[in-house]
Design a protein around this motif. Structure first.
Motif, PDB file in Angstrom:
ATOM      1  N   GLY A 171       0.828  -1.196   0.000  1.00  0.00           N
ATOM      2  CA  GLY A 171       0.000   0.000   0.000  1.00  0.00           C
ATOM      3  C   GLY A 171       0.863   1.246   0.000  1.00  0.00           C
ATOM      4  O   GLY A 171       1.781   1.378   0.821  1.00  0.00           O
ATOM      5  N   GLY A 172       0.582   2.170  -0.908  1.00  0.00           N
ATOM      6  CA  GLY A 172       1.362   3.388  -1.002  1.00  0.00           C
ATOM      7  C   GLY A 172       1.114   4.331   0.161  1.00  0.00           C
ATOM      8  O   GLY A 172       0.091   4.246   0.867  1.00  0.00           O
ATOM      9  N   ALA A 173       2.062   5.240   0.389  1.00  0.00           N
ATOM     10  CA  ALA A 173       1.925   6.233   1.450  1.00  0.00           C
ATOM     11  C   ALA A 173       0.719   7.128   1.183  1.00  0.00           C
ATOM     12  O   ALA A 173       0.378   7.412   0.029  1.00  0.00           O
ATOM     13  N   ILE A 174       0.064   7.562   2.240  1.00  0.00           N
ATOM     14  CA  ILE A 174      -1.106   8.428   2.132  1.00  0.00           C
ATOM     15  C   ILE A 174      -0.647   9.877   2.188  1.00  0.00           C
ATOM     16  O   ILE A 174      -0.119  10.348   3.203  1.00  0.00           O
ATOM     17  N   GLY A 175      -0.835  10.602   1.084  1.00  0.00           N
ATOM     18  CA  GLY A 175      -0.411  11.991   1.026  1.00  0.00           C
ATOM     19  C   GLY A 175      -1.288  12.913   1.851  1.00  0.00           C
ATOM     20  O   GLY A 175      -0.807  13.864   2.463  1.00  0.00           O
ATOM     21  N   ASN A 176      -2.596  12.626   1.861  1.00  0.00           N
ATOM     22  CA  ASN A 176      -3.560  13.435   2.610  1.00  0.00           C
ATOM     23  C   ASN A 176      -4.307  12.534   3.582  1.00  0.00           C
ATOM     24  O   ASN A 176      -5.202  11.788   3.166  1.00  0.00           O
ATOM     25  N   PRO A 177      -3.974  12.576   4.881  1.00  0.00           N
ATOM     26  CA  PRO A 177      -4.592  11.660   5.851  1.00  0.00           C
ATOM     27  C   PRO A 177      -6.083  11.866   6.046  1.00  0.00           C
ATOM     28  O   PRO A 177      -6.743  11.030   6.666  1.00  0.00           O
ATOM     29  N   ASN A 178      -6.625  12.957   5.517  1.00  0.00           N
ATOM     30  CA  ASN A 178      -8.061  13.201   5.648  1.00  0.00           C
ATOM     31  C   ASN A 178      -8.877  12.448   4.600  1.00  0.00           C
ATOM     32  O   ASN A 178     -10.104  12.401   4.687  1.00  0.00           O
ATOM     33  N   LEU A 179      -8.196  11.876   3.624  1.00  0.00           N
ATOM     34  CA  LEU A 179      -8.891  11.194   2.545  1.00  0.00           C
ATOM     35  C   LEU A 179      -9.112   9.718   2.852  1.00  0.00           C
ATOM     36  O   LEU A 179      -8.300   9.072   3.520  1.00  0.00           O
ATOM     37  N   THR A 180     -10.197   9.172   2.328  1.00  0.00           N
ATOM     38  CA  THR A 180     -10.448   7.737   2.405  1.00  0.00           C
ATOM     39  C   THR A 180      -9.927   7.064   1.142  1.00  0.00           C
ATOM     40  O   THR A 180      -9.645   7.723   0.136  1.00  0.00           O
ATOM     41  N   ARG A 181      -9.782   5.756   1.203  1.00  0.00           N
ATOM     42  CA  ARG A 181      -9.435   4.966   0.021  1.00  0.00           C
ATOM     43  C   ARG A 181     -10.130   3.625   0.175  1.00  0.00           C
ATOM     44  O   ARG A 181      -9.546   2.633   0.594  1.00  0.00           O
ATOM     45  N   LYS A 182     -11.401   3.615  -0.116  1.00  0.00           N
ATOM     46  CA  LYS A 182     -12.234   2.442   0.125  1.00  0.00           C
ATOM     47  C   LYS A 182     -11.917   1.344  -0.891  1.00  0.00           C
ATOM     48  O   LYS A 182     -11.824   1.609  -2.090  1.00  0.00           O
ATOM     49  N   SER A 183     -11.767   0.133  -0.378  1.00  0.00           N
ATOM     50  CA  SER A 183     -11.420  -0.990  -1.257  1.00  0.00           C
ATOM     51  C   SER A 183     -11.799  -2.302  -0.599  1.00  0.00           C
ATOM     52  O   SER A 183     -12.074  -2.360   0.609  1.00  0.00           O
ATOM     53  N   MET A 184     -11.790  -3.352  -1.396  1.00  0.00           N
ATOM     54  CA  MET A 184     -12.114  -4.701  -0.913  1.00  0.00           C
ATOM     55  C   MET A 184     -11.118  -5.680  -1.501  1.00  0.00           C
ATOM     56  O   MET A 184     -10.886  -5.697  -2.711  1.00  0.00           O
ATOM     57  N   VAL A 185     -10.526  -6.476  -0.634  1.00  0.00           N
ATOM     58  CA  VAL A 185      -9.549  -7.484  -1.046  1.00  0.00           C
ATOM     59  C   VAL A 185     -10.115  -8.865  -0.743  1.00  0.00           C
ATOM     60  O   VAL A 185     -10.555  -9.121   0.386  1.00  0.00           O
ATOM     61  N   ASN A 186     -10.084  -9.750  -1.734  1.00  0.00           N
ATOM     62  CA  ASN A 186     -10.586 -11.114  -1.547  1.00  0.00           C
ATOM     63  C   ASN A 186      -9.511 -12.121  -1.940  1.00  0.00           C
ATOM     64  O   ASN A 186      -8.803 -11.917  -2.930  1.00  0.00           O
ATOM     65  N   HIS A 187      -9.421 -13.203  -1.178  1.00  0.00           N
ATOM     66  CA  HIS A 187      -8.439 -14.249  -1.450  1.00  0.00           C
ATOM     67  C   HIS A 187      -9.154 -15.578  -1.687  1.00  0.00           C
ATOM     68  O   HIS A 187     -10.134 -15.898  -1.003  1.00  0.00           O
ATOM     69  N   TYR A 188      -8.624 -16.341  -2.634  1.00  0.00           N
ATOM     70  CA  TYR A 188      -9.236 -17.599  -3.047  1.00  0.00           C
ATOM     71  C   TYR A 188      -8.158 -18.676  -3.151  1.00  0.00           C
ATOM     72  O   TYR A 188      -7.084 -18.441  -3.713  1.00  0.00           O
ATOM     73  N   PHE A 189      -8.451 -19.846  -2.617  1.00  0.00           N
ATOM     74  CA  PHE A 189      -7.569 -21.000  -2.757  1.00  0.00           C
ATOM     75  C   PHE A 189      -8.043 -21.873  -3.916  1.00  0.00           C
ATOM     76  O   PHE A 189      -9.254 -21.939  -4.198  1.00  0.00           O
ATOM     77  N   GLY A 190      -7.115 -22.551  -4.555  1.00  0.00           N
ATOM     78  CA  GLY A 190      -7.479 -23.575  -5.517  1.00  0.00           C
ATOM     79  C   GLY A 190      -7.984 -24.807  -4.780  1.00  0.00           C
ATOM     80  O   GLY A 190      -7.498 -25.143  -3.700  1.00  0.00           O
ATOM     81  N   GLU A 191      -8.945 -25.469  -5.378  1.00  0.00           N
ATOM     82  CA  GLU A 191      -9.519 -26.660  -4.746  1.00  0.00           C
ATOM     83  C   GLU A 191      -8.529 -27.822  -4.789  1.00  0.00           C
ATOM     84  O   GLU A 191      -7.769 -27.985  -5.748  1.00  0.00           O
ATOM     85  N   GLY A 192      -8.500 -28.637  -3.720  1.00  0.00           N
ATOM     86  CA  GLY A 192      -7.735 -29.880  -3.736  1.00  0.00           C
ATOM     87  C   GLY A 192      -6.271 -29.756  -3.356  1.00  0.00           C
ATOM     88  O   GLY A 192      -5.468 -30.637  -3.691  1.00  0.00           O
ATOM     89  N   VAL A 193      -5.891 -28.661  -2.679  1.00  0.00           N
ATOM     90  CA  VAL A 193      -4.514 -28.510  -2.204  1.00  0.00           C
ATOM     91  C   VAL A 193      -4.548 -28.261  -0.699  1.00  0.00           C
ATOM     92  O   VAL A 193      -5.583 -27.918  -0.125  1.00  0.00           O
ATOM     93  N   ILE A 194      -3.405 -28.431  -0.052  1.00  0.00           N
ATOM     94  CA  ILE A 194      -3.305 -28.133   1.375  1.00  0.00           C
ATOM     95  C   ILE A 194      -3.143 -26.627   1.539  1.00  0.00           C
ATOM     96  O   ILE A 194      -2.280 -26.012   0.913  1.00  0.00           O
ATOM     97  N   CYS A 195      -3.969 -26.039   2.385  1.00  0.00           N
ATOM     98  CA  CYS A 195      -3.952 -24.592   2.602  1.00  0.00           C
ATOM     99  C   CYS A 195      -3.551 -24.308   4.051  1.00  0.00           C
ATOM    100  O   CYS A 195      -4.096 -24.918   4.974  1.00  0.00           O
ATOM    101  N   TYR A 196      -2.629 -23.396   4.215  1.00  0.00           N
ATOM    102  CA  TYR A 196      -2.149 -23.073   5.568  1.00  0.00           C
ATOM    103  C   TYR A 196      -1.611 -21.659   5.622  1.00  0.00           C
ATOM    104  O   TYR A 196      -1.601 -20.939   4.613  1.00  0.00           O
ATOM    105  N   HIS A 197      -1.185 -21.252   6.831  1.00  0.00           N
ATOM    106  CA  HIS A 197      -0.662 -19.907   7.059  1.00  0.00           C
ATOM    107  C   HIS A 197       0.790 -20.014   7.514  1.00  0.00           C
ATOM    108  O   HIS A 197       1.061 -20.444   8.639  1.00  0.00           O
ATOM    109  N   GLU A 198       1.720 -19.625   6.654  1.00  0.00           N
ATOM    110  CA  GLU A 198       3.129 -19.836   6.944  1.00  0.00           C
ATOM    111  C   GLU A 198       3.623 -19.018   8.133  1.00  0.00           C
ATOM    112  O   GLU A 198       4.385 -19.518   8.960  1.00  0.00           O
ATOM    113  N   ILE A 199       3.198 -17.776   8.255  1.00  0.00           N
ATOM    114  CA  ILE A 199       3.661 -16.949   9.378  1.00  0.00           C
ATOM    115  C   ILE A 199       3.238 -17.545  10.719  1.00  0.00           C
ATOM    116  O   ILE A 199       4.041 -17.700  11.627  1.00  0.00           O
ATOM    117  N   SER A 200       1.951 -17.875  10.854  1.00  0.00           N
ATOM    118  CA  SER A 200       1.456 -18.393  12.133  1.00  0.00           C
ATOM    119  C   SER A 200       1.514 -19.911  12.243  1.00  0.00           C
ATOM    120  O   SER A 200       1.142 -20.477  13.281  1.00  0.00           O
TER     121      SER A 200
END
Length: 324
Positions: free
Chosen positions: A288-317
Motif C-alpha cells: 500500500g502506497g503512502a497516504i499523502g492526505n490523511p483526511n482522505l479515504t481509500r475504500k477498497s475490498m480485497v478477496n483471497h481464493y484458494f485452488g480446490e484440492g490442495v493443502i492450505c495453511y498460514h506460513e507466518i502463524s
C-alpha cells in the motif's frame, strides 16, 4: 469466540503455537477434510498440529499452476475456453502470465460500488461491522452482508475467470475491506495464505473509490511473481518448535525489501477508478502506497481464493487454514 478474540488481541499469546493448536481443536470439524489431503501428499501429522513449509521440504510435487509453466502462453493459445474471452480479456490474461497481475476496468458499475459503500457505512454505524486490531481492516464482511458476499466475494463471472487462471475451481477464503489506504509494506500474500503445492492462491482487489498518491494507491512490482517463494526458513523469522517468532512478519518484510533492491524490480502505482478490479498472482509482491492526505479515504475490498484440492495453511502463524 476465539476467532473474535484474536481479531482484537495483540499480545504475547499470538506468538505461541499452542494457542493455535487449541484454535485448531475448536475447529476440528472444518479441518477434517485435511486428512485425505495430508494422505494424498504424503504428510504424516495430525490435522490439529502446527503446519508450515518445513513440513513440505524435500517433497516433490507434480502439480504446479498451469500458467506458471514455461509453455503457459502456448497452452493458453490452444485452450478452447481462452477463445471464449473477449480480445481485451485475452490480452489481460496474457499480461497476468507475463507480469503477475491483470486489470478488469469498470468491472463493477458506479451503482454497485455506491451501494456497497452505503452498506458498509450502515454496518459500521450499527456496530455490526468493526475494525480488527489494526484499526484499518474490516474482516470477513461477506459473512454479515449478502451484497458483499454474492455480488463481490462470490461474483460468478469473477469466480469463473479465477478458476481459469488457476486451472481449477477456486474456493472463496478470506475478505478484507479498507476505508483508508493500508500503507502495508511490500509483501507476497503467500507468506500469509500458503498452499502445498505452491501457487494455488489468487487474489482480487476492488477499488470502491478512485485511488491516487493522495489517498494511498496500491503498489505493484511486475514480474516479481517469478521469484522463489519466500518462507520462514528463508529468513531470520525466529520460528521454533513452540513459537512462531517475535516480529516474524516485520522481519519478513525487511527481507522482501532486500530482495526488491537486489533485483531492481519496477515499482508501479495502480491508480484505479471505482469498480476496477485488480487480480494478482499468489507470489506477486505488492503493498500500500503512502497516504499523502490523511483526511482522505481509500475504500477498497480485497478477496483471497484458494485452488480446490490442495493443502492450505498460514506460513507466518504455522497453522492450517480453516475453510468454510
Amino acid at each position: 469466540m476465539l476467532n473474535k478474540l484474536f481479531e482484537k488481541y495483540t499480545g504475547v499469546l499470538r506468538n505461541f503455537k499452542l494457542v493455535y493448536v487449541v484454535h485448531n481443536f475448536l475447529n476440528r470439524r472444518k479441518l477434517a477434510a485435511n486428512r485425505k489431503l495430508y494422505q494424498k501428499f504424503g504428510l504424516k501429522k495430525s490435522i490439529l498440529a502446527p503446519l508450515g513449509s518445513k513440513d513440505f521440504r524435500g517433497k516433490n510435487f507434480d502439480e504446479i499452476p498451469w500458467l506458471d509453466q514455461s509453455d503457459a502462453l502456448k497452452k493458453l493459445a490452444q485452450h478452447p475456453d481462452f477463445q471464449k474471452f473477449s480480445e481485451k480479456n485475452q490480452a489481460a490474461i496474457r499480461h497476468f502470465v507475463d507480469e503477475g497481475y491483470l486489470v478488469l476496468e469498470n468491472f463493477y458499475t458506479e451503482k454497485e460500488v455506491a451501494d456497497l459503500n452505503l452498506e458498509i457505512e450502515n454496518l459500521l454505524k450499527s456496530g455490526k461491522a468493526t475494525f480488527n486490531y489494526t484499526g484499518r481492516k474490516i474482516m470477513e464482511l461477506p459473512k454479515i452482508s449478502d451484497m458483499a458476499d454474492c455480488q463481490f466475494f462470490k461474483n460468478q463471472e469473477l469466480l469463473q475467470l479465477l478458476g481459469f487462471l488457476l486451472g481449477r475451481k477456486v474456493v472463496p477464503f478470506h475478505s478484507i475491506n479498507f476505508i483508508k489506504g493500508s500503507e502495508q509494506r511490500a509483501h507476497s500474500d503467500s507468506i500469509h495464505m500458503t498452499t502445498a503445492p505452491e501457487g494455488f492462491l489468487i487474489a482480487t482487489w476492488t477499488a470502491l473509490e478512485a485511488t491516487s498518491s493522495e489517498n494511498g494507491a496500491l503498489i505493484i512490482y511486475p514480474k516479481s511473481h517469478r521469484l522463489p517463494y519466500l518462507m520462514t526458513p528463508d529468513y531470520d523469522s525466529g520460528n521454533t518448535f513452540l513459537t512462531i517468532g517475535n516480529d516474524s512478519n516485520a522481519k519478513y518484510e525487511d527481507k522482501i525489501e532486500e530482495i526488491l533492491q537486489e533485483n531492481h524490480f519496477e515499482k508501479r502505482y495502480f491508480n484505479a477508478k471505482p469498480g476496477d478490479v485488480l487480480i494478482w498472482h499468489a507470489n506477486l509482491i505488492h503493498g500500500g502506497g503512502a497516504i499523502g492526505n490523511p483526511n482522505l479515504t481509500r475504500k477498497s475490498m480485497v478477496n483471497h481464493y484458494f485452488g480446490e484440492g490442495v493443502i492450505c495453511y498460514h506460513e507466518i502463524s504455522q497453522r492450517p487454514a480453516i475453510l468454510g
